[in-house]
Structure formats: C-alpha cells, structure tokens
Enzyme design. Structure first.
Site, short mmCIF file in Angstrom:
data_model
loop_
_atom_site.label_atom_id
_atom_site.label_comp_id
_atom_site.label_asym_id
_atom_site.label_seq_id
_atom_site.Cartn_x
_atom_site.Cartn_y
_atom_site.Cartn_z
N HIS A 148 42.93 61.56 35.28
CA HIS A 148 42.97 62.91 34.71
C HIS A 148 42.45 63.93 35.73
CE1 HIS A 148 43.62 60.89 30.94
NE2 HIS A 148 42.48 60.26 31.04
N GLU B 53 35.85 61.82 30.41
CA GLU B 53 35.75 61.11 29.15
C GLU B 53 34.73 59.99 29.27
OE1 GLU B 53 39.55 59.11 28.33
OE2 GLU B 53 39.94 59.15 30.45
N HIS C 156 41.89 54.69 35.83
CA HIS C 156 41.42 53.79 34.78
C HIS C 156 42.57 53.34 33.88
CE1 HIS C 156 41.35 57.87 33.06
NE2 HIS C 156 41.68 57.29 31.93
N ARG D 273 50.11 59.52 35.11
CA ARG D 273 50.36 58.08 35.10
C ARG D 273 50.60 57.63 36.54
NH1 ARG D 273 54.82 57.85 31.45
NH2 ARG D 273 53.41 58.21 29.72
ZN ZN Z 1 41.94 58.48 30.14
#
Ligand code: ZN
Length: 311
Positions: free
Chosen positions: A97, A114, A171, A191
């Site tokens: 991200h 996150e 991740h 992605r």
């Molecule tokens: Zn994520």
C-alpha cells in the site's frame, strides 16, 4: 452520559473468502465466500449504519460530518480509521500500500498503514511479510525474474501473533487466516504478484508492478514487538500492541468488571472473544461499536477480549 454508536457491519464477498465470519462470529453473511467484515467503518466502500439511538439510520460518515464535536473536533476530511475482520480461505495476492503522500497525489486517497492480530489459523497457515532485497535494484530484478520464492519473507503464524505493517511493506494474508485488522481508512492496494492464478476465463488479475516498485520500502524493516507493553488493570490486563502516528491499538483481556477511560477523539471497539456487558448492554464476540469523545469512560463486565483502536 455521552454517545456509544452501535453500528451494522458491511460484508465484502471475495474469491478467497469463506464462511467463518458466520461460523465463529454469527454474522449474517451474504455467501460462503465472504472475505471481509468492515466494522466500525465510515469508508465509502463500506459505510456502517448506526442501528439504535438518536442517530439510528444515519451512516457513521454522516454523523462524523454533521457532529464533529462527538469526535473531538478533529480536522480530518474523512473518518481516519477502519477495522475489518478477514476470513481467508485461499491466499490473497502479494500486495503493498502507498503512504499518504503517494496516495494523495496518485489516488486522491489516504495512504494505508495497517496492523493485524491473528484470531485463528489452520494447520500450517503462513503469512508473507516483507522481502529480502537489500536494494531497489535487487527488488526490481527479482520481480522481473518472477523470483518470488527468494524475494518474499514467508513464515508460519499462530493465533495471537501481531504485525504492524507500515505503508510500503510487501505482505500477503495466506489461506487459513482469520484476522483482526485495524488500518487507515483507505482502500488502495497495489498487487505485486498473484501466483499466476487464472480465473475461469483463463485470465490473470491485473498487477500494479510500477506502483508497487515506487512505494515499496527497501530494505524491509520489521516491527519490533519489544515495543509492546503489558499492564495489569482492575480485573485483567491491557496490552499496548502498537502506538504510531497513524493509530494506537490496545488489547484488553478482561476477567470481570473494568472501567476503561476514553481520552481520545473516539475509540473503535471490537469484542473478539467472550461475552459480557458494556455499560449494562449485553455483548458477545463479533460485536463492535464507536465510543465518542463525550463518553469519557465505559464499564465492561465479563470475560472477554476487547480490541480498542484509536488515533
Ligand atoms: Zn494490506
């Protein structure tokens, strides 16, 4: 007395989703391929509706816009945080991200930092976190050569594991994971790699290789779990899982009556285990709510594990 906002979750079906959100938490999920429960959330892709009280029928984003005084009068354009419970029946793509700056310029969005708390696993459930490239050149070369076996840092996980994932960290959640996720309120994902999986028409999903290379932090810097602090409270313990510029997450393991103070603009609360009462109202695992800034303390009574995410 201040405000506690009880919210209705929003579910997202995913090709990798399953049915543990119903089996474990009793949620009324749309299908047996349900991957995500968003709650509490005020994000436009999953804005929660308030289910009782004076704001019943309004969405969390509406109440945030119209009653900023209930959220400590914070200046954020959008509600800043989002919590999900994720049921992965298959591997999610390997992804990364952007940070606030990159996402602001390219996506008109917040970036996404996150963190994950592992609620459940199956035998041999793994996770991908970070990579082994020492320079950007090594990263680019590994991606060009499709050499993900060597590039990715992959390992087995178990219930209770915790990961802090700053933007820029490669991740992937893998098959078997049931995960509590607290994050910046953003839905921007690049992605990197999707295991060359093909859909029923023989097509692979789009990748975002250029953006991924742009935003990936090199070298990978793992989060130091030694930053966590455990403290005894009235009847139980409080574990400070992480405190960063984006979010703070505490886990409360309660074994009786506890009064938990709120000195933040708001608290996003998820009951992840057990049952009891919250200011006299019965709750059980899977329940979630928002404690507003005018509610300066909440009385919890019961045997339960409670996640409280704040700024
Ligand atoms: Zn994520």
């Amino acid at each position: 007395m201040g405000h506690i906002l009880w919210v209705k979750p929003v579910f997202h079906e995913k090709i990798w989703g399953g049915h543990r959100l119903r089996d474990v938490y009793g949620y009324d999920i749309p299908s047996d391929q349900t991957g995500e429960c968003w709650a509490p959330s005020a994000h436009k892709n999953g804005d929660n509706t308030i289910i009782e009280g004076e704001f019943a029928g309004k969405t969390l984003s509406q109440v945030f816009d119209e009653h900023r005084e209930l959220f400590g009068n914070i200046k954020d354009k959008e509600f800043p945080l989002l919590v999900k419970i994720i049921d992965a029946c298959d591997d999610l793509s390997v992804q990364v991200h952007p940070n606030d700056e990159y996402a602001g310029i390219h996506e008109n969005s917040l970036g996404k930092t996150e963190c994950w708390y592992v609620l459940g696993t199956e035998e041999n459930t793994k996770m991908v976190m970070g990579h082994h490239a020492k320079t950007k050149e090594e990263l680019v070369k590994a991606i060009e050569n499709d050499d993900y076996d060597h590039l990715l840092n992959s390992f087995k996980i178990k219930e209770g594991d915790f990961f802090y994932i700053p933007s820029g960290t490669i991740h992937a959640i893998c098959s078997g994971s049931l995960i509590y996720e607290a994050q910046q309120s953003s839905d921007i994902t690049y992605r990197v790699y999707d295991y060359h999986r093909k859909d029923k028409d023989g097509n692979e999903r789009d990748l975002h290789v250029k953006q991924s290379i742009d935003v990936t932090t090199v070298p990978y810097q793992p989060y130091d779990l030694a930053n966590q602090v455990v403290e005894n409270i009235e009847n139980g313990t409080r574990t400070l899982m992480v405190s960063s510029e984006f979010l703070t997450l505490n886990k409360y393991d309660l074994t009786g009556k506890n009064t938990i103070k709120n000195d933040k603009p708001f608290q996003l609360v998820n009951i992840i285990k057990g049952q009891g009462t919250v200011d006299g109202k019965e709750v059980r695992l899977g329940d979630h709510f928002v404690v507003c800034s005018d509610q300066t303390e909440v009385v919890y009574d019961g045997d339960m594990t409670v996640m409280i995410c704040t700024l």
